[in-house]
Design an enzyme around this catalytic site. Structure first.
Site, PDB file in Angstrom:
ATOM      1  N   ASP A   8      76.274  13.484  47.442  1.00 33.92           N
ATOM      2  CA  ASP A   8      75.633  13.369  48.752  1.00 33.92           C
ATOM      3  C   ASP A   8      74.463  12.377  48.749  1.00 33.92           C
ATOM      4  O   ASP A   8      73.478  12.579  48.039  1.00 33.92           O
ATOM      5  CB  ASP A   8      75.112  14.733  49.197  1.00 33.92           C
ATOM      6  CG  ASP A   8      76.200  15.795  49.209  1.00 33.92           C
ATOM      7  OD1 ASP A   8      76.389  16.438  50.251  1.00 33.92           O
ATOM      8  OD2 ASP A   8      76.858  16.000  48.165  1.00 33.92           O
ATOM      9  N   GLU A  39      77.545  12.619  54.228  1.00 35.78           N
ATOM     10  CA  GLU A  39      77.225  13.562  55.301  1.00 35.78           C
ATOM     11  C   GLU A  39      75.724  13.738  55.552  1.00 35.78           C
ATOM     12  O   GLU A  39      75.328  14.266  56.575  1.00 35.78           O
ATOM     13  CB  GLU A  39      77.874  14.922  55.024  1.00 35.78           C
ATOM     14  CG  GLU A  39      77.191  15.731  53.943  1.00 35.78           C
ATOM     15  CD  GLU A  39      77.394  17.223  54.131  1.00 35.78           C
ATOM     16  OE1 GLU A  39      78.130  17.621  55.038  1.00 35.78           O
ATOM     17  OE2 GLU A  39      76.793  17.990  53.364  1.00 35.78           O
ATOM     18  N   ASN A  67      80.313  19.422  56.117  1.00 35.79           N
ATOM     19  CA  ASN A  67      80.002  20.129  57.360  1.00 35.79           C
ATOM     20  C   ASN A  67      78.937  19.446  58.203  1.00 35.79           C
ATOM     21  O   ASN A  67      78.879  19.642  59.417  1.00 35.79           O
ATOM     22  CB  ASN A  67      79.562  21.568  57.042  1.00 35.79           C
ATOM     23  CG  ASN A  67      78.443  21.625  56.018  1.00 35.79           C
ATOM     24  OD1 ASN A  67      78.557  21.073  54.921  1.00 35.79           O
ATOM     25  ND2 ASN A  67      77.373  22.311  56.345  1.00 35.79           N
ATOM     26  N   HIS A  68      78.084  18.608  57.602  1.00 36.44           N
ATOM     27  CA  HIS A  68      77.035  17.939  58.375  1.00 36.44           C
ATOM     28  C   HIS A  68      77.505  16.647  59.033  1.00 36.44           C
ATOM     29  O   HIS A  68      76.705  15.981  59.713  1.00 36.44           O
ATOM     30  CB  HIS A  68      75.831  17.633  57.482  1.00 36.44           C
ATOM     31  CG  HIS A  68      75.125  18.860  56.993  1.00 36.44           C
ATOM     32  ND1 HIS A  68      74.752  19.887  57.826  1.00 36.44           N
ATOM     33  CD2 HIS A  68      74.738  19.231  55.736  1.00 36.44           C
ATOM     34  CE1 HIS A  68      74.155  20.836  57.118  1.00 36.44           C
ATOM     35  NE2 HIS A  68      74.145  20.465  55.847  1.00 36.44           N
ATOM     36  N   HIS A 179      74.098  19.639  45.943  1.00 36.68           N
ATOM     37  CA  HIS A 179      73.079  18.646  45.580  1.00 36.68           C
ATOM     38  C   HIS A 179      72.519  18.835  44.174  1.00 36.68           C
ATOM     39  O   HIS A 179      71.579  18.138  43.785  1.00 36.68           O
ATOM     40  CB  HIS A 179      71.912  18.641  46.584  1.00 36.68           C
ATOM     41  CG  HIS A 179      72.296  18.275  47.973  1.00 36.68           C
ATOM     42  ND1 HIS A 179      71.374  17.953  48.944  1.00 36.68           N
ATOM     43  CD2 HIS A 179      73.510  18.173  48.580  1.00 36.68           C
ATOM     44  CE1 HIS A 179      71.984  17.673  50.081  1.00 36.68           C
ATOM     45  NE2 HIS A 179      73.296  17.809  49.879  1.00 36.68           N
TER      46      HIS A 179
END
Length: 217
Positions: A8, A39, A67-68, A179
């Protein structure tokens, strides 16, 4: 074939690191393909056409997400128009965009990229990621045997289960979303490379990319 898989990318700090290091790494290690999860690339949550283009200019070939990805309205048009930007394939029918793609390297090698998302502690309306994987792989394998999966999930157990489920069916599964990098990188018995989570590309002195003082408050 050499691949660079980036977890990410968090906001501007993450974009700055990608812009600074991806091209030198590509040259040094003769990397054929770069995949990054986008994302959180726009302000820490979501993606926009501008931030996606910034990563592409920096040397990234394909963007996966999670999801983001829906946090910015601009992402809807980006997902609809650019097949290099993926959302998890197990969103229900009718969701904008696609969850898999096939790209060709400069050497003419075709690589399938599949984006999945877990359901444990995540969104309950998602389709089964295991059944989705079977469906998508049947299509991708008609074109290439080199397939990479970004498994975006909260629960480590769900990522590990997917690794075993796909062992021998794909080239590599790398986990994203938490993360925090895990230390379980390995080659599974049937030849699939696996790691539960590759971590993030963002501020080290932070709470998973967010300002420490804000999170503590």
């Amino acid at each position: 074939m050499t691949l660079l898989l980036i977890g990410d990318v968090i906001g501007r700090p993450g974009r700055d690191v990608v812009r600074r290091w991806v091209m030198p790494l590509r040259e040094e290690h003769r990397i054929d393909l770069v995949v990054a999860n986008c994302e959180n690339v726009a302000g820490g949550a979501g993606v926009t056409p501008q931030t996606a283009e910034e990563l592409f200019r920096a040397g990234v070939d394909v963007l996966t997400s999670g999801n983001h990805v829906w946090r910015k309205r601009e992402a809807y048009e980006l997902l609809r128009l650019d097949p290099r930007v993926l959302r998890p394939a197990n969103y229900p029918n009718g969701a904008v965009g696609t969850g898999s793609t096939i790209v060709e390297t400069l050497k003419g090698q075709k690589v399938g990229i599949l984006n999945l998302m877990g359901r444990v502690f995540m969104e309950s309306l998602l389709d089964c990621p295991f059944r989705t994987a079977e469906r998508e792989l049947a299509r991708l394998r008609l074109v290439t045997s080199v397939i990479v999966v970004d498994m975006h999930a909260e629960a480590t157990s769900e990522k590990v289960a997917m690794g075993w489920f796909l062992d021998g069916k794909i080239s590599c599964l790398f986990g994203t979303h938490t993360h925090i990098p895990t230390a379980d990188e390995r080659i599974l018995p049937k030849g699939t490379a696996f790691i539960t989570d590759v971590g993030m590309t963002g501020p080290y002195d932070s709470v998973i990319g967010r300002r420490v003082d804000q999170i503590l408050e």
